[in-house]
Design a protein around this motif. Structure first.
Motif, PDB file in Angstrom:
ATOM      1  N   THR A 305      74.512   7.644 -23.428  1.00 45.71           N
ATOM      2  CA  THR A 305      73.930   8.703 -24.260  1.00 45.71           C
ATOM      3  C   THR A 305      75.008   9.150 -25.243  1.00 45.71           C
ATOM      4  N   CYS A 307      76.036  11.404 -29.006  1.00 47.20           N
ATOM      5  CA  CYS A 307      75.631  12.503 -29.878  1.00 47.20           C
ATOM      6  C   CYS A 307      74.998  11.931 -31.148  1.00 47.20           C
ATOM      7  N   GLY A 310      76.713   9.628 -33.669  1.00 47.07           N
ATOM      8  CA  GLY A 310      77.879   9.143 -32.949  1.00 47.07           C
ATOM      9  C   GLY A 310      77.830   7.631 -32.755  1.00 47.07           C
ATOM     10  N   THR A 364      72.564  15.546 -26.249  1.00 46.78           N
ATOM     11  CA  THR A 364      73.735  16.425 -26.234  1.00 46.78           C
ATOM     12  C   THR A 364      74.581  16.186 -24.997  1.00 46.78           C
ATOM     13  N   LEU A 366      76.468  13.434 -22.433  1.00 46.16           N
ATOM     14  CA  LEU A 366      76.927  12.054 -22.330  1.00 46.16           C
ATOM     15  C   LEU A 366      76.635  11.481 -20.941  1.00 46.16           C
ATOM     16  N   THR A 419      84.217  13.615 -22.928  1.00 43.66           N
ATOM     17  CA  THR A 419      83.727  14.239 -24.157  1.00 43.66           C
ATOM     18  C   THR A 419      83.791  13.239 -25.296  1.00 43.66           C
ATOM     19  N   SER A 420      82.821  13.368 -26.191  1.00 47.81           N
ATOM     20  CA  SER A 420      82.820  12.633 -27.466  1.00 47.81           C
ATOM     21  C   SER A 420      82.344  13.617 -28.520  1.00 47.81           C
ATOM     22  N   SER A 422      81.179  16.798 -29.888  1.00 44.02           N
ATOM     23  CA  SER A 422      80.629  17.999 -29.256  1.00 44.02           C
ATOM     24  C   SER A 422      79.833  17.679 -28.002  1.00 44.02           C
ATOM     25  N   CYS A 423      79.721  16.416 -27.660  1.00 41.41           N
ATOM     26  CA  CYS A 423      78.936  16.015 -26.469  1.00 41.41           C
ATOM     27  C   CYS A 423      79.864  15.831 -25.286  1.00 41.41           C
TER      28      CYS A 423
END
Length: 600
Positions: A305, A307, A310, A364, A366, A419-420, A422-423
């Motif tokens: 998953t 963003c 992304g 939103t 991951l 994190t990636s 804001s996700c």
């Protein structure tokens, strides 16, 4: 009760090597004429009240070979009057006779409680459909072919072995005979006859008492079909199927349970399949084919998953080469879908291939994918945990980066947050740790033994399963306790074993010390000196000496020194197990002697 099966002119499938044409078990009440058999009594002089001769078995004499007690046919001395030549025939229906066909039956005699009266049975056959028999014991009628003569010498033996077509006695227990036809040209109609033939028999004769006949079966040899399987050898990849085709017969049965000429099989490992084919009922040929199974790659390619706007790096593992639906042949590809999308990757190990679908979702949260080289460990072993699905990771209780190696001492759950942009997302993986066993061994009586003690028991401790090895390294027992013979030659003998708990294994090596023991009751110092016991445990008794006693261990260290006058007990509880040397100096007789003893 027995089931009556009398078939003439057709085949009956009961075995894989013969066509059963006749099977008769004489189930009571049984009548010869209703089943195609013929029975006649031509004894001289004959008992006119028994024209048929043979009759239903009598359980008070003995029970049938199979079925209910009276499910057999019998003949006895009452078929004649006075001193008689008994001659009673029991003739089968007409059958097709040919070489290698077999006639099988069971028979036995009865035993008179006070006297032994010999019995006799002939088995004959005739060519043709007739039932003509002679009227004297010397005349067999059309049944001129004798294939077995049981007790022609009228002995009271109870043996059952056939020699030269005859038996020198009559078995007193049910005995099964199988006769094979020969010297017949082609296939011709004919009949078998069981002839109760006893000269000087009857109520007034010296011979004859009672015989039984049961389970008569006649079988033709098989004309087995020649069958084949296509392909003759097959190879597939695990997870796939293959069709096998049989030919050359009219009916088929596969070992997989399919009863058609072809069978679709999907073995997970290399498997041999057997095909039974038949064109004639009862006549079966078996053919086999091996289906080799090559392993298909176990492809690991997790979904993600990402963003919005992304990117995701899709990584495949578990194969040698890869082909993605995007056209890339790399183990990994980077994608930036604007909408949720799916991608396929095919991994090959050079022989077999596996295809997997990878989805990329937009959201939103991951998807953090965790994998470990091992999820179940033994104490002291390591595993490497890898994380996919984010650009930065935080590990608990320890770890960093995209992968970390761990050597946990107990069951541990690792949490990885990623994190990636804001996700973000997180996932956990549990690593189970099983203790590696700490092994020890118990000795009975001890690890220091005499050459004459016979055996020593070794008991492994600290695990649940064990594998023992001899000094040459060959396994010889999987029990916790082994009874080991003591060598006749003194020396140090090494043994080893492994012990396992929950898949975790340790090894142990130990020694057995073998010495020559004399069983010390007397010494050369004095006839009255006694040192005991040997081997000793927590106490050593010395009696009959006045003087100095020094005790040394196997490496020459002095471990005890005592002045002895009369009976003295020395505490040896703190001595280690092993060999000890006892030096005695008798101050009265001015003599010295050194003795060898064993501490358990």
């Amino acid at each position: 009760m027995k089931k009556l099966i009398t078939l003439i002119g057709i085949a009956f499938a009961t075995s894989i090597n013969a066509q059963v044409m006749l099977s008769e078990s004489f189930t009571a009440p049984w009548t010869p004429t209703t089943t195609g058999w013929t029975a006649t009594n031509v004894s001289v002089p004959v008992n006119a009240s028994l024209p048929q001769g043979w009759y239903q078995g009598v359980s008070s004499v003995f029970n049938a070979y199979s079925g209910a007690p009276t499910d057999y046919y019998a003949a006895d001395y009452t078929l004649g009057t006075g001193a008689s030549d008994l001659n009673a025939w029991l003739i089968t229906p007409t059958l097709n006779l040919t070489n290698n066909a077999t006639l099988k039956f069971a028979t036995r005699s009865g035993i008179n409680a006070t006297n032994l009266f010999p019995d006799r049975l002939q088995v004959r056959y005739s060519i043709g459909t007739g039932t003509a028999v002679g009227t004297s014991t010397a005349a067999p009628g059309t049944f001129t072919n004798l294939i077995l003569d049981i007790n022609p010498a009228y002995t009271t033996n109870t043996i059952s072995a056939v020699t030269g077509g005859s038996v020198n006695g009559y078995p007193d227990q049910w005995t099964v005979y199988t006769l094979t036809l020969s010297s017949i040209t082609g296939t011709v109609p004919g009949r078998f006859a069981f002839r109760y033939l006893v000269q000087n028999g009857g109520p007034g004769g010296a011979n004859s008492y009672y015989i039984g006949l049961d389970d008569v079966q006649y079988s033709l040899p098989c004309a087995t079909p020649t069958i084949s399987i296509s392909p003759t050898v097959a190879t597939i990849c695990s997870g796939n199927s293959i069709a096998l085709f049989g030919s050359g017969a009219t009916t088929y049965t596969w070992s997989s349970g399919v009863n058609t000429a072809s069978a679709l099989v999907s073995p997970s490992v290399t498997t041999v399949y057997a095909l039974n084919g038949s064109s004639t009922p009862g006549c079966i040929t078996t053919k086999t084919v091996q289906v080799n199974v090559n392993p298909s790659p176990v492809l690991f390619a997790p979904s993600y998953t990402i963003c919005a706007l992304g990117t995701a790096t899709l990584v495949a593992s578990g194969a040698s080469t890869y082909t993605w639906s995007t056209g890339s042949n790399s183990p990994s590809i980077t994608v930036s879908p604007l909408l949720p999308n799916t991608y396929t990757v095919t991994g090959s190990n050079g022989t077999c291939a596996t295809t997997k679908t990878v989805s990329v979702s937009i959201g939103t949260a991951l998807s953090i994918n965790l994998s470990a080289t091992q999820t179940s460990l033994c104490t002291g072993n390591s595993t490497t945990i890898s994380a996919l699905g984010a650009t930065a990771y935080t590990w608990l209780p320890s770890g960093s980066g995209t992968s970390s190696s761990f050597t946990p001492t107990s069951n541990t759950t690792y949490t990885v947050s990623g994190t990636s942009g804001s996700c973000s997302g997180s996932n956990t993986i549990a690593i189970l740790v099983s203790p590696t066993p700490t092994l020890s061994v118990g000795y009975t009586p001890s690890n220091s033994v005499c050459t004459t003690q016979g055996t020593v028991n070794l008991t492994a401790l600290g695990a649940t399963t064990y594998t023992w090895f001899n000094t040459s390294g060959g396994a010889y027992s999987n029990n916790a306790t082994v009874n080991t013979p003591i060598p006749s030659t003194p020396g140090t003998y090494t043994f080893n074993f492994s012990g396992s708990n929950s898949g975790c294994t340790s090894n142990y090596t130990g020694n057995i010390y073998v010495i020559v023991c004399t069983g010390l009751n007397k010494t050369n110092i004095s006839e009255n000196v006694k040192i005991y016991p040997n081997p000793f445990a927590n106490e050593l008794t010395i009696n009959g000496i006045s003087g100095q006693v020094n005790i040394y261990n196997s490496i020459g260290q002095l471990v005890n020194s005592s002045l002895i006058d009369g009976e003295t007990k020395i505490n040896t509880s703190e001595f280690s197990s092993g060999i000890y040397y006892i030096k005695i100096k008798d101050t009265v007789n001015q003599k010295e002697e050194t003795l060898k003893m064993i501490k358990e």
